[in-house]
Design a protein around this motif. Structure first.
Motif, PDB file in Angstrom:
ATOM      1  N   GLY A  29       0.800  -1.230   0.000  1.00  0.00           N
ATOM      2  CA  GLY A  29       0.000   0.000   0.000  1.00  0.00           C
ATOM      3  C   GLY A  29       0.823   1.266   0.000  1.00  0.00           C
ATOM      4  O   GLY A  29       2.033   1.261  -0.216  1.00  0.00           O
ATOM      5  N   LYS A  30       0.141   2.375   0.263  1.00  0.00           N
ATOM      6  CA  LYS A  30       0.795   3.676   0.338  1.00  0.00           C
ATOM      7  C   LYS A  30       1.374   3.859   1.739  1.00  0.00           C
ATOM      8  O   LYS A  30       0.845   3.344   2.708  1.00  0.00           O
ATOM      9  CB  LYS A  30      -0.197   4.792   0.039  1.00  0.00           C
ATOM     10  N   ILE A  31       2.474   4.608   1.812  1.00  0.00           N
ATOM     11  CA  ILE A  31       3.083   4.890   3.108  1.00  0.00           C
ATOM     12  C   ILE A  31       2.988   6.374   3.409  1.00  0.00           C
ATOM     13  O   ILE A  31       2.891   7.207   2.502  1.00  0.00           O
ATOM     14  CB  ILE A  31       4.554   4.426   3.158  1.00  0.00           C
ATOM     15  N   ASP A  32       2.965   6.712   4.709  1.00  0.00           N
ATOM     16  CA  ASP A  32       2.930   8.102   5.152  1.00  0.00           C
ATOM     17  C   ASP A  32       4.323   8.633   5.439  1.00  0.00           C
ATOM     18  O   ASP A  32       4.629   9.789   5.185  1.00  0.00           O
ATOM     19  CB  ASP A  32       2.115   8.241   6.442  1.00  0.00           C
ATOM     20  N   SER A  33       5.166   7.758   6.010  1.00  0.00           N
ATOM     21  CA  SER A  33       6.499   8.204   6.391  1.00  0.00           C
ATOM     22  C   SER A  33       7.418   7.005   6.604  1.00  0.00           C
ATOM     23  O   SER A  33       6.956   5.872   6.745  1.00  0.00           O
ATOM     24  CB  SER A  33       6.446   9.051   7.667  1.00  0.00           C
ATOM     25  N   VAL A  34       8.723   7.301   6.623  1.00  0.00           N
ATOM     26  CA  VAL A  34       9.724   6.283   6.901  1.00  0.00           C
ATOM     27  C   VAL A  34      10.701   6.876   7.917  1.00  0.00           C
ATOM     28  O   VAL A  34      11.239   7.956   7.708  1.00  0.00           O
ATOM     29  CB  VAL A  34      10.493   5.860   5.630  1.00  0.00           C
ATOM     30  N   ALA A  35      10.886   6.176   9.016  1.00  0.00           N
ATOM     31  CA  ALA A  35      11.865   6.584  10.027  1.00  0.00           C
ATOM     32  C   ALA A  35      13.100   5.716   9.872  1.00  0.00           C
ATOM     33  O   ALA A  35      13.011   4.530   9.564  1.00  0.00           O
ATOM     34  CB  ALA A  35      11.271   6.427  11.422  1.00  0.00           C
ATOM     35  N   VAL A  36      14.264   6.312  10.085  1.00  0.00           N
ATOM     36  CA  VAL A  36      15.529   5.592   9.980  1.00  0.00           C
ATOM     37  C   VAL A  36      16.223   5.661  11.336  1.00  0.00           C
ATOM     38  O   VAL A  36      16.378   6.748  11.902  1.00  0.00           O
ATOM     39  CB  VAL A  36      16.443   6.215   8.902  1.00  0.00           C
ATOM     40  N   GLY A  69      11.335   7.408   0.679  1.00  0.00           N
ATOM     41  CA  GLY A  69      10.683   6.235   1.272  1.00  0.00           C
ATOM     42  C   GLY A  69       9.890   5.451   0.242  1.00  0.00           C
ATOM     43  O   GLY A  69       9.935   4.217   0.212  1.00  0.00           O
ATOM     44  N   LYS A  70       9.173   6.159  -0.632  1.00  0.00           N
ATOM     45  CA  LYS A  70       8.410   5.491  -1.694  1.00  0.00           C
ATOM     46  C   LYS A  70       9.347   4.791  -2.673  1.00  0.00           C
ATOM     47  O   LYS A  70       9.062   3.690  -3.136  1.00  0.00           O
ATOM     48  CB  LYS A  70       7.532   6.504  -2.427  1.00  0.00           C
ATOM     49  N   LEU A  97      11.854   2.000   9.311  1.00  0.00           N
ATOM     50  CA  LEU A  97      10.496   1.722   9.779  1.00  0.00           C
ATOM     51  C   LEU A  97       9.504   2.430   8.860  1.00  0.00           C
ATOM     52  O   LEU A  97       9.512   3.657   8.767  1.00  0.00           O
ATOM     53  CB  LEU A  97      10.319   2.203  11.223  1.00  0.00           C
ATOM     54  N   PHE A  98       8.657   1.679   8.180  1.00  0.00           N
ATOM     55  CA  PHE A  98       7.666   2.223   7.249  1.00  0.00           C
ATOM     56  C   PHE A  98       6.327   2.369   7.970  1.00  0.00           C
ATOM     57  O   PHE A  98       5.868   1.415   8.615  1.00  0.00           O
ATOM     58  CB  PHE A  98       7.492   1.291   6.047  1.00  0.00           C
ATOM     59  N   TYR A  99       5.692   3.544   7.814  1.00  0.00           N
ATOM     60  CA  TYR A  99       4.426   3.819   8.495  1.00  0.00           C
ATOM     61  C   TYR A  99       3.331   4.152   7.479  1.00  0.00           C
ATOM     62  O   TYR A  99       3.574   4.827   6.484  1.00  0.00           O
ATOM     63  CB  TYR A  99       4.569   5.006   9.447  1.00  0.00           C
ATOM     64  N   ALA A 100       2.130   3.689   7.789  1.00  0.00           N
ATOM     65  CA  ALA A 100       0.926   4.049   7.034  1.00  0.00           C
ATOM     66  C   ALA A 100      -0.175   4.301   8.063  1.00  0.00           C
ATOM     67  O   ALA A 100      -0.380   3.484   8.967  1.00  0.00           O
ATOM     68  CB  ALA A 100       0.518   2.935   6.081  1.00  0.00           C
TER      69      ALA A 100
END
Length: 163
Positions: A29-36, A69-70, A97-100
């Motif tokens: 799916g689509k992601i909102d953000s990615v934390a490293v 991130g995308k 860490l990928f967030y949706a």
């Protein structure tokens, strides 16, 4: 006693096997953000001769831009970026860490030293092995954004013939 040994031998062999990528479980799916979470340092297992005895690991946390991130999630969907090889479990690893919708949907752990790569969807392990080619390059460039292309090559890729 020999029967017990014959029973345990395949169990030990299977315990050392890599986990093949299960693409059906990779987040699509689509992601909102990615934390490293970028970790550097050493443990007793990863230290070198003459290193201080105490373990030392430092962490830097940052957000990856949504476009990067995308791009990273798109690379993860490429079947050619994985190498099914048993990963070392003692390395100091960094995490993506990928967030949706505010929920963590995918976690990727990566070691710059060994190219170890493990991917979890929630608590479920969906890949354990090594990264290859463009995925390795992309992960290292996100972890070390201020290094020039020459420095990246000299520090990380010179020994890796397949990259």
């Amino acid at each position: 006693m020999p029967r017990l040994f014959l029973f345990l031998l395949p169990c030990l062999a299977l315990a050392q096997c890599p986990k093949a990528m299960d693409f059906s479980k990779l987040y699509q799916g689509k992601i909102d953000s990615v934390a490293v979470i970028h970790r550097t340092g050493w443990t007793k297992e990863t230290s070198w001769p003459g290193a201080p005895e105490e373990e030392r690991i430092t962490e830097k946390r940052k957000r990856l831009s949504l476009s990067k991130g995308k791009r990273l999630l798109k690379i993860l969907q490429d079947k050619t970026v994985y190498k099914e090889e048993y990963p070392w479990v003692i390395e100091v690893v960094s995490s993506f860490l990928f967030y949706a919708n505010g929920n963590e949907v995918l976690t990727l752990h990566f070691s710059t030293a060994t190219k170890q790569l493990t991917i979890y969807k929630g608590d479920e392990l969906i890949f354990a092995g090594m990264s290859k080619g463009k995925l390795t390059k992309k992960l290292i460039s996100y972890l070390y954004p201020n290094l020039s292309a020459k420095e990246l090559y000299m520090n990380f890729f010179i020994l890796w013939e397949e990259i």
